[in-house]
Scaffold this active site. Structure first.
Site, PDB file in Angstrom:
ATOM      1  N   SER A 152       0.847  -1.194   0.000  1.00 50.28           N
ATOM      2  CA  SER A 152       0.000   0.000   0.000  1.00 50.28           C
ATOM      3  C   SER A 152       0.878   1.237   0.000  1.00 50.28           C
ATOM      4  O   SER A 152       1.657   1.463   0.939  1.00 50.28           O
ATOM      5  CB  SER A 152      -0.897   0.025   1.240  1.00 50.28           C
ATOM      6  OG  SER A 152      -1.442   1.326   1.378  1.00 50.28           O
ATOM      7  N   HIS A 188      -1.416  -1.487  -4.047  1.00 47.69           N
ATOM      8  CA  HIS A 188      -2.675  -1.151  -3.367  1.00 47.69           C
ATOM      9  C   HIS A 188      -2.755   0.364  -3.195  1.00 47.69           C
ATOM     10  O   HIS A 188      -1.848   0.986  -2.639  1.00 47.69           O
ATOM     11  CB  HIS A 188      -2.707  -1.862  -2.014  1.00 47.69           C
ATOM     12  CG  HIS A 188      -3.985  -1.721  -1.262  1.00 47.69           C
ATOM     13  ND1 HIS A 188      -5.098  -2.497  -1.511  1.00 47.69           N
ATOM     14  CD2 HIS A 188      -4.328  -0.898  -0.251  1.00 47.69           C
ATOM     15  CE1 HIS A 188      -6.073  -2.154  -0.678  1.00 47.69           C
ATOM     16  NE2 HIS A 188      -5.637  -1.177   0.100  1.00 47.69           N
ATOM     17  N   ASP A 212      -4.940   3.422  -1.720  1.00 49.11           N
ATOM     18  CA  ASP A 212      -5.975   3.758  -0.742  1.00 49.11           C
ATOM     19  C   ASP A 212      -6.548   5.136  -1.031  1.00 49.11           C
ATOM     20  O   ASP A 212      -5.870   6.149  -0.864  1.00 49.11           O
ATOM     21  CB  ASP A 212      -5.377   3.731   0.679  1.00 49.11           C
ATOM     22  CG  ASP A 212      -5.133   2.317   1.142  1.00 49.11           C
ATOM     23  OD1 ASP A 212      -6.091   1.519   1.128  1.00 49.11           O
ATOM     24  OD2 ASP A 212      -3.979   2.000   1.526  1.00 49.11           O
ATOM     25  N   MET A 252      -9.169   7.989  -0.103  1.00 57.38           N
ATOM     26  CA  MET A 252      -9.911   8.465   1.075  1.00 57.38           C
ATOM     27  C   MET A 252     -10.476   9.850   0.797  1.00 57.38           C
ATOM     28  O   MET A 252      -9.823  10.679   0.160  1.00 57.38           O
ATOM     29  CB  MET A 252      -8.976   8.535   2.281  1.00 57.38           C
ATOM     30  CG  MET A 252      -8.267   7.224   2.563  1.00 57.38           C
ATOM     31  SD  MET A 252      -7.306   7.308   4.071  1.00 57.38           S
ATOM     32  CE  MET A 252      -6.507   5.706   4.025  1.00 57.38           C
ATOM     33  N   HIS A 292      -8.668   0.810  -3.524  1.00 55.77           N
ATOM     34  CA  HIS A 292      -9.553   0.621  -2.366  1.00 55.77           C
ATOM     35  C   HIS A 292     -10.227   1.954  -2.063  1.00 55.77           C
ATOM     36  O   HIS A 292      -9.584   2.871  -1.556  1.00 55.77           O
ATOM     37  CB  HIS A 292      -8.681   0.128  -1.194  1.00 55.77           C
ATOM     38  CG  HIS A 292      -9.383  -0.014   0.117  1.00 55.77           C
ATOM     39  ND1 HIS A 292      -8.696  -0.151   1.309  1.00 55.77           N
ATOM     40  CD2 HIS A 292     -10.691  -0.050   0.438  1.00 55.77           C
ATOM     41  CE1 HIS A 292      -9.558  -0.255   2.294  1.00 55.77           C
ATOM     42  NE2 HIS A 292     -10.785  -0.191   1.810  1.00 55.77           N
ATOM     43  N   MET A 352     -12.270   4.255  -0.033  1.00 58.45           N
ATOM     44  CA  MET A 352     -12.845   4.542   1.291  1.00 58.45           C
ATOM     45  C   MET A 352     -13.545   5.889   1.191  1.00 58.45           C
ATOM     46  O   MET A 352     -13.095   6.904   1.743  1.00 58.45           O
ATOM     47  CB  MET A 352     -11.723   4.554   2.343  1.00 58.45           C
ATOM     48  CG  MET A 352     -11.205   3.153   2.649  1.00 58.45           C
ATOM     49  SD  MET A 352      -9.593   3.162   3.453  1.00 58.45           S
ATOM     50  CE  MET A 352      -8.561   3.229   1.994  1.00 58.45           C
ATOM     51  N   MET A 406     -11.118  -5.966   6.069  1.00 54.63           N
ATOM     52  CA  MET A 406     -10.333  -4.937   6.763  1.00 54.63           C
ATOM     53  C   MET A 406      -9.941  -5.459   8.142  1.00 54.63           C
ATOM     54  O   MET A 406     -10.798  -5.830   8.951  1.00 54.63           O
ATOM     55  CB  MET A 406     -11.145  -3.647   6.908  1.00 54.63           C
ATOM     56  CG  MET A 406     -11.344  -2.878   5.613  1.00 54.63           C
ATOM     57  SD  MET A 406      -9.812  -2.490   4.752  1.00 54.63           S
ATOM     58  CE  MET A 406      -8.965  -1.458   5.967  1.00 54.63           C
ATOM     59  N   GLY A 436      -0.327   1.854   9.638  1.00 57.79           N
ATOM     60  CA  GLY A 436       0.444   1.673  10.859  1.00 57.79           C
ATOM     61  C   GLY A 436      -0.340   1.282  12.100  1.00 57.79           C
ATOM     62  O   GLY A 436       0.185   1.354  13.218  1.00 57.79           O
ATOM     63  N   ASP A 491      -6.343  -6.516   4.651  1.00 49.34           N
ATOM     64  CA  ASP A 491      -5.712  -5.182   4.624  1.00 49.34           C
ATOM     65  C   ASP A 491      -5.700  -4.580   6.027  1.00 49.34           C
ATOM     66  O   ASP A 491      -6.751  -4.317   6.606  1.00 49.34           O
ATOM     67  CB  ASP A 491      -6.537  -4.297   3.673  1.00 49.34           C
ATOM     68  CG  ASP A 491      -6.006  -2.881   3.536  1.00 49.34           C
ATOM     69  OD1 ASP A 491      -4.891  -2.590   4.011  1.00 49.34           O
ATOM     70  OD2 ASP A 491      -6.721  -2.063   2.923  1.00 49.34           O
ATOM     71  N   GLY A 551      -2.389  -3.779   9.181  1.00 52.43           N
ATOM     72  CA  GLY A 551      -1.601  -4.331  10.282  1.00 52.43           C
ATOM     73  C   GLY A 551      -0.853  -5.606   9.948  1.00 52.43           C
ATOM     74  O   GLY A 551      -0.421  -6.320  10.851  1.00 52.43           O
ATOM     75  N   GLY A 596       1.309  -1.884   4.129  1.00 53.19           N
ATOM     76  CA  GLY A 596       1.752  -0.518   3.905  1.00 53.19           C
ATOM     77  C   GLY A 596       3.010  -0.204   4.680  1.00 53.19           C
ATOM     78  O   GLY A 596       4.120  -0.158   4.126  1.00 53.19           O
ATOM     79  N   SER A 597       2.854  -0.031   5.993  1.00 48.61           N
ATOM     80  CA  SER A 597       4.014   0.340   6.805  1.00 48.61           C
ATOM     81  C   SER A 597       5.063  -0.759   6.819  1.00 48.61           C
ATOM     82  O   SER A 597       6.266  -0.475   6.861  1.00 48.61           O
ATOM     83  CB  SER A 597       3.571   0.710   8.222  1.00 48.61           C
ATOM     84  OG  SER A 597       2.730  -0.281   8.774  1.00 48.61           O
TER      85      SER A 597
HETATM   86  C1  DX5 Z   1      -6.048   1.629   5.882  1.00 48.60           C
HETATM   87  C2  DX5 Z   1      -5.666   1.217   4.502  1.00 48.60           C
HETATM   88  C3  DX5 Z   1      -4.559   0.251   4.414  1.00 48.60           C
HETATM   89  C4  DX5 Z   1      -3.252   0.753   4.974  1.00 48.60           C
HETATM   90  C5  DX5 Z   1      -2.549  -0.416   5.540  1.00 48.60           C
HETATM   91  O1  DX5 Z   1      -7.110   2.508   5.781  1.00 48.60           O
HETATM   92  O2  DX5 Z   1      -6.787   0.624   3.851  1.00 48.60           O
HETATM   93  O3  DX5 Z   1      -4.375  -0.199   3.077  1.00 48.60           O
HETATM   94  O4  DX5 Z   1      -2.409   1.340   4.023  1.00 48.60           O
HETATM   95  O5  DX5 Z   1      -1.418   0.043   6.190  1.00 48.60           O
HETATM   96  P1  DX5 Z   1      -0.643  -0.887   7.233  1.00 48.60           P
HETATM   97  O6  DX5 Z   1      -0.175  -2.071   6.467  1.00 48.60           O
HETATM   98  O7  DX5 Z   1       0.436  -0.013   7.719  1.00 48.60           O
HETATM   99  O8  DX5 Z   1      -1.645  -1.265   8.301  1.00 48.60           O
HETATM  100 ZN    ZN Z   2      -6.477  -0.309   1.847  1.00 48.82          ZN
END
Ligand code: DX5
Ligand code: ZN
Length: 233
Positions: free
Chosen positions: A22, A47, A49, A51, A80, A82, A151, A159, A189, A191, A211-212
């Site tokens: 991500s 990926h 995101d 928002m 994705h 959101m 999710m 993170g 997706d 953590g 992501g992180s």
């Molecule tokens: C959260 C996103 C995730 C996010 C995951 O709203 O949908 O895709 O980037 O990040 P990590 O892997 O750090 O939880």
């Molecule tokens: Zn996502």
């Protein structure tokens, strides 16, 4: 000579989950570098995101970003959404070059119509749900989706810590998809780290978003992807 049924590429077994970094945790001023690093490091998808500051308390990428990313990588773009009123936007993200467009069941006024609009626009439809949303709400749409996303954090921020109850949803969805003979991707997706990726894969996920764990690993993107790959092998 390698047996035909074994390696997909880079010696990975055919049923190893795909990795979808991500870019939410990447440097937004250097996203072309971020996707290039993921591609070079063996990522399967990117990926993205999206928002809107309403469905989640954060703002990120419009369709132009997806179009520009489309030109920057050969990897599938896993978008994705959101956002509220996803129906108003899905065709624009598909036209921008999204491979998958995923909408939240909580945000769609008519989820079936949203999924249909994504497919009509030439992308693959995905459906997802927040951690507190009952899985039963998703079940009526499973046959219309090419991707089902669980999710495992509250959407909006990278993170966060993985919510273990997500594993029950993954197992239930794996059973439901298999019972239907569905080949839809089952994505997880939020953590995901090398420490829990194996558990998520064993629960039945076919795509892991990280992501992180990818973009904030001090060892770099390639090493981070290798750690995740080892964890799910
Ligand atoms: C959260 C996103 C995730 C996010 C995951 O709203 O949908 O895709 O980037 O990040 P990590 O892997 O750090 O939880
Ligand atoms: Zn996502």
């Amino acid at each position: 000579m390698m047996p035909a049924e074994m390696p997909r590429d880079k010696g990975r077994p055919a049923d190893a989950p795909k990795l979808a970094p991500s870019i939410l945790s990447a440097d937004f001023a250097r996203l072309a570098d971020a996707v290039a690093a993921a591609e070079a490091g063996g990522a399967d998808w990117i990926h993205v995101d999206v928002m809107d500051g309403h469905f989640v308390p954060n703002l990120t990428f419009g369709p132009k970003m997806v179009a520009d990313l489309r030109a920057a990588t050969r990897l599938p773009l896993d978008v994705h959404l959101m956002i509220e009123r996803p129906e108003d936007w899905v065709a624009r993200y598909a036209d921008a070059g999204a491979t998958y467009v995923t909408v939240h069941i909580e945000a769609a006024r008519d989820a079936a119509a949203a999924l249909e609009a994504i497919r009509a626009a030439g992308a693959r439809p995905g459906i997802t749900l927040n951690p507190e949303t009952e899985l039963a709400r998703l079940v009526p749409y499973l046959d219309r989706a090419d991707l089902v996303l669980v999710m495992s954090v509250h959407p909006g921020l990278g993170g966060q810590a993985f919510i273990p109850a997500a594993l029950d949803k993954v197992r239930a969805l794996r059973a439901a998809l298999d019972a239907r003979g569905s080949r839809a991707e089952l994505e997880v997706d939020g953590g995901i780290k090398p420490q829990n990726a194996g558990q998520v894969a064993r629960a039945g996920a076919s795509v892991l978003v990280a992501g992180s764990a990818v973009y904030l690993d001090p060892d770099g993107v390639t090493a981070a992807l290798a750690k995740l790959r080892t964890a799910v092998a």
